[in-house]
Motif scaffolding. Structure first.
Motif, mmCIF file in Angstrom:
data_model
loop_
_atom_site.group_PDB
_atom_site.id
_atom_site.type_symbol
_atom_site.label_atom_id
_atom_site.label_comp_id
_atom_site.label_asym_id
_atom_site.label_seq_id
_atom_site.Cartn_x
_atom_site.Cartn_y
_atom_site.Cartn_z
ATOM 1 N N PRO A 132 0.836 -1.205 0.000
ATOM 2 C CA PRO A 132 0.000 0.000 0.000
ATOM 3 C C PRO A 132 0.869 1.252 0.000
ATOM 4 O O PRO A 132 1.924 1.289 0.652
ATOM 5 N N ALA A 133 0.444 2.281 -0.713
ATOM 6 C CA ALA A 133 1.260 3.493 -0.824
ATOM 7 C C ALA A 133 0.398 4.695 -1.145
ATOM 8 O O ALA A 133 -0.630 4.594 -1.828
ATOM 9 N N LEU A 134 0.825 5.865 -0.648
ATOM 10 C CA LEU A 134 0.206 7.148 -0.973
ATOM 11 C C LEU A 134 1.261 7.991 -1.662
ATOM 12 O O LEU A 134 2.305 8.312 -1.071
ATOM 13 N N LEU A 135 1.018 8.329 -2.943
ATOM 14 C CA LEU A 135 2.002 9.026 -3.773
ATOM 15 C C LEU A 135 1.668 10.508 -3.848
ATOM 16 O O LEU A 135 0.564 10.891 -4.240
ATOM 17 N N HIS A 136 2.642 11.349 -3.457
ATOM 18 C CA HIS A 136 2.493 12.797 -3.507
ATOM 19 C C HIS A 136 3.371 13.369 -4.629
ATOM 20 O O HIS A 136 4.424 12.821 -4.947
ATOM 21 N N PHE A 137 2.954 14.490 -5.190
ATOM 22 C CA PHE A 137 3.796 15.251 -6.110
ATOM 23 C C PHE A 137 3.511 16.722 -5.861
ATOM 24 O O PHE A 137 2.446 17.231 -6.212
ATOM 25 N N SER A 138 4.447 17.404 -5.209
ATOM 26 C CA SER A 138 4.234 18.803 -4.846
ATOM 27 C C SER A 138 5.561 19.530 -4.830
ATOM 28 O O SER A 138 6.636 18.912 -4.878
ATOM 29 N N GLN A 139 5.504 20.870 -4.748
ATOM 30 C CA GLN A 139 6.710 21.680 -4.690
ATOM 31 C C GLN A 139 7.527 21.344 -3.444
ATOM 32 O O GLN A 139 8.751 21.267 -3.484
ATOM 33 N N GLU A 140 6.840 21.127 -2.331
ATOM 34 C CA GLU A 140 7.544 20.898 -1.080
ATOM 35 C C GLU A 140 8.179 19.514 -1.022
ATOM 36 O O GLU A 140 9.296 19.350 -0.545
ATOM 37 N N ARG A 141 7.468 18.503 -1.502
ATOM 38 C CA ARG A 141 7.932 17.130 -1.348
ATOM 39 C C ARG A 141 8.503 16.523 -2.615
ATOM 40 O O ARG A 141 9.177 15.506 -2.560
ATOM 41 N N GLY A 142 8.236 17.096 -3.768
ATOM 42 C CA GLY A 142 8.616 16.448 -5.006
ATOM 43 C C GLY A 142 7.773 15.199 -5.197
ATOM 44 O O GLY A 142 6.589 15.163 -4.852
ATOM 45 N N LEU A 143 8.357 14.140 -5.750
ATOM 46 C CA LEU A 143 7.687 12.846 -5.857
ATOM 47 C C LEU A 143 8.009 12.064 -4.585
ATOM 48 O O LEU A 143 9.141 11.584 -4.404
ATOM 49 N N TYR A 144 7.030 11.943 -3.711
ATOM 50 C CA TYR A 144 7.247 11.356 -2.388
ATOM 51 C C TYR A 144 6.177 10.304 -2.133
ATOM 52 O O TYR A 144 4.988 10.543 -2.355
ATOM 53 N N VAL A 145 6.615 9.122 -1.674
ATOM 54 C CA VAL A 145 5.704 8.005 -1.451
ATOM 55 C C VAL A 145 5.689 7.661 0.034
ATOM 56 O O VAL A 145 6.746 7.386 0.624
ATOM 57 N N GLU A 146 4.504 7.684 0.636
ATOM 58 C CA GLU A 146 4.335 7.236 2.010
ATOM 59 C C GLU A 146 3.945 5.761 2.000
ATOM 60 O O GLU A 146 2.994 5.369 1.312
ATOM 61 N N VAL A 147 4.688 4.957 2.754
ATOM 62 C CA VAL A 147 4.510 3.505 2.733
ATOM 63 C C VAL A 147 4.267 2.998 4.154
ATOM 64 O O VAL A 147 5.196 2.987 4.974
ATOM 65 N N PRO A 148 3.030 2.582 4.491
ATOM 66 C CA PRO A 148 2.789 1.979 5.808
ATOM 67 C C PRO A 148 3.266 0.529 5.823
ATOM 68 O O PRO A 148 3.227 -0.161 4.803
ATOM 69 N N PHE A 149 3.759 0.084 6.961
ATOM 70 C CA PHE A 149 4.155 -1.313 7.065
ATOM 71 C C PHE A 149 3.811 -1.829 8.457
ATOM 72 O O PHE A 149 3.663 -1.058 9.410
ATOM 73 N N THR A 150 3.680 -3.132 8.566
ATOM 74 C CA THR A 150 3.303 -3.768 9.828
ATOM 75 C C THR A 150 4.519 -4.425 10.460
ATOM 76 O O THR A 150 5.579 -4.570 9.835
ATOM 77 N N SER A 151 4.355 -4.840 11.691
ATOM 78 C CA SER A 151 5.478 -5.430 12.408
ATOM 79 C C SER A 151 5.906 -6.757 11.813
ATOM 80 O O SER A 151 7.025 -7.208 12.031
ATOM 81 N N GLY A 152 5.028 -7.373 11.040
ATOM 82 C CA GLY A 152 5.369 -8.668 10.456
ATOM 83 C C GLY A 152 5.740 -8.602 8.992
ATOM 84 O O GLY A 152 5.692 -9.614 8.306
ATOM 85 N N SER A 153 6.110 -7.419 8.480
ATOM 86 C CA SER A 153 6.310 -7.257 7.039
ATOM 87 C C SER A 153 7.771 -7.395 6.645
ATOM 88 O O SER A 153 8.277 -6.641 5.830
#
Length: 459
Positions: free
Chosen positions: A29-50
């Motif tokens: 799972p991922a949330l992809l941002h594209f902005s002046q502040e962050r550029g191309l930035y991907v937030e990636v959640p992960f679990t303790s068992g990943s």
């Protein structure tokens, strides 16, 4: 300009990441941002068992993150390149976390072509101001309405592409084109533009294409002295066709590129007003020609230390007089050093030449008459040296305004004149660009400075 009816890709986007060539790895799972502040930035959640999933990229002893990833959501694919870990979040051995990835550029594919876009056959870009630089007029509307043709008539005149040349196996051309379609409800539109195209006989790394595209953009910004920048960049592969609604393969499709590094101007202000006026008329393709453009693309690296300070100055959103003076003086030093080395001067002697001597050499070897503008050439050279040293060295007095601005404006004309000479433009053509009110207006500005020599001709 791009067609107004092209689909707009909105960010942020929620989807999944896939590792290329690793079909057994689970989707991430991922949330992809594209902005002046962050550029191309991907937030990636992960679990303790990943440990076998994304969590292994962000742990205390993380495994190497893949440089290429595929992002998919309900609408499109985005091929991500130059991926690296930006933030590690928390250690997945103990608890869930949120990691961050950055990526250099992404290629958008709405047809889900299932190909690799690291190497492409062609890249084309629209650059703000390129069509005007070419001086092309493709469409004309006739409202005279002759009896046999009721209503206005639109005439379109195609133009042959300009073959600039070839560098390292990449063919470079300038192509005039047009678009037509619905602009908004009940309104149809037609527009014309020029695209810069680089093409290879077999797929080449995207970075090879973009290097030439960016070099062309930088030249256009300096010779026209406008913050011209990319309006859009697309890539093409022959094995990635557009598809009809029924899935039938059509022609090879152009895919948009998203990158935080391509644009020099601030994306929050698409066309900033740069507070540093022009003193020339804009240079045109007619004066430079395809040979001049090819010369620049071949010598971009050689001239970088001279031209890059001017490029940075042109794209700065706010410019102080001192900044303008420093950037133009740095460019002048770099050009004089390059000329000395080219003339056979040894490196040590060229490196220790005084700024005053360097400036005197530049003033005397280009077609603009600095003395006509400043009333006294030697006075201007000494004033420019003192102003530059005053800004650079804390133990020397700062130059009083508006002298830094006037010197920087004059220096800009001087340096752009030398750049055109490097590209093979005739001196008589360069003189034409300086025949305008802004350039000659500097003369009266210098004459009004307290203690400055009177102008020889203030008419």
């Amino acid at each position: 300009m791009s067609a107004p009816f092209d689909p707009v890709t909105e960010f942020p986007r929620l989807g999944y990441l896939w590792e290329n060539g690793e079909p057994d790895r689970p989707e991430v799972p991922a949330l992809l941002h594209f902005s002046q502040e962050r550029g191309l930035y991907v937030e990636v959640p992960f679990t303790s068992g990943s440990h076998e999933g994304a969590g292994r990229w962000f742990g205390r002893n993380p495994q190497e993150c893949p440089e290429r990833l595929l992002f998919q959501d309900h609408e499109l694919d985005l091929h991500l390149f130059g991926v690296h870990v930006a933030s590690q979040g928390r250690d997945p051995r103990y608890e869930p976390g949120l990691g961050g990835l950055r990526t250099e550029f992404a290629v958008e594919d709405r047809d889900r072509s299932d190909v690799e876009y690291a190497d492409v056959a062609a890249v084309r870009s629209e650059i703000d101001g390129l069509h005007e630089f070419m001086g092309w007029r493709l469409t004309e509307m006739d409202f005279s309405s002759p009896p046999e043709t009721p209503g206005p008539v639109l005439r379109y005149t195609p133009r042959a592409a300009v073959d600039v040349g070839e560098i390292d196996g990449l063919k470079i051309s300038l192509v005039a084109t047009h678009w037509a379609g619905q602009d908004r409800p009940n309104v149809s539109a037609i527009g014309e533009t020029t695209v810069l195209r680089t093409e290879a006989s077999s797929p080449r790394p995207v970075e090879d294409h973009l290097r030439l595209q960016e070099a062309f953009r930088d030249l256009l910004a300096v010779v026209c002295w406008r913050p011209f920048d990319f309006d859009g960049v697309t890539v093409q592969r022959e094995d990635a066709p557009a598809r009809s609604l029924g899935g039938t393969a059509l022609h090879a499709q152009w895919r948009p590129v998203h990158s935080p590094y391509l644009m020099r101007r601030d994306r929050r202000d698409p066309k900033p007003e740069v507070q540093f006026t022009d003193v020339w008329g804009p240079t045109s393709f007619e004066a430079i020609g395809a040979d001049g453009l090819l010369t620049w693309l071949r010598r971009r690296e050689e001239l970088a230390r001279f031209v890059d300070p001017l490029v940075a100055l042109r794209f700065a959103p706010v410019i102080s007089p001192e900044l303008a003076l420093m950037q133009t003086s740095i460019a002048a030093e770099a050009l004089a050093y390059l000329r000395a080395i080219r003339a056979g001067v040894d490196d040590k002697s060229a490196a220790h030449e005084s700024f005053e001597s360097r400036l005197r050499g530049l003033v005397g070897t280009q077609p603009l008459d600095i003395g006509d503008i400043t009333s006294d050439q030697e006075t201007w050279i000494v004033a420019a040296k003192n102003a530059y040293n005053g800004v650079k060295h804390a133990n020397l007095p700062l130059p009083e305004r508006p002298l830094p601005t006037l010197i920087a404006l004059t220096m800009t004309g001087l340096l752009r004149s030398h750049l055109l000479l490097e590209l093979g433009v005739e001196p008589t053509e360069i003189e034409k660009f300086a025949e305008n009110q802004s350039w000659w207006g500097l003369r009266s500005a210098y004459a009004q400075l307290a203690g400055w020599p009177s102008s020889r001709n203030t008419e």
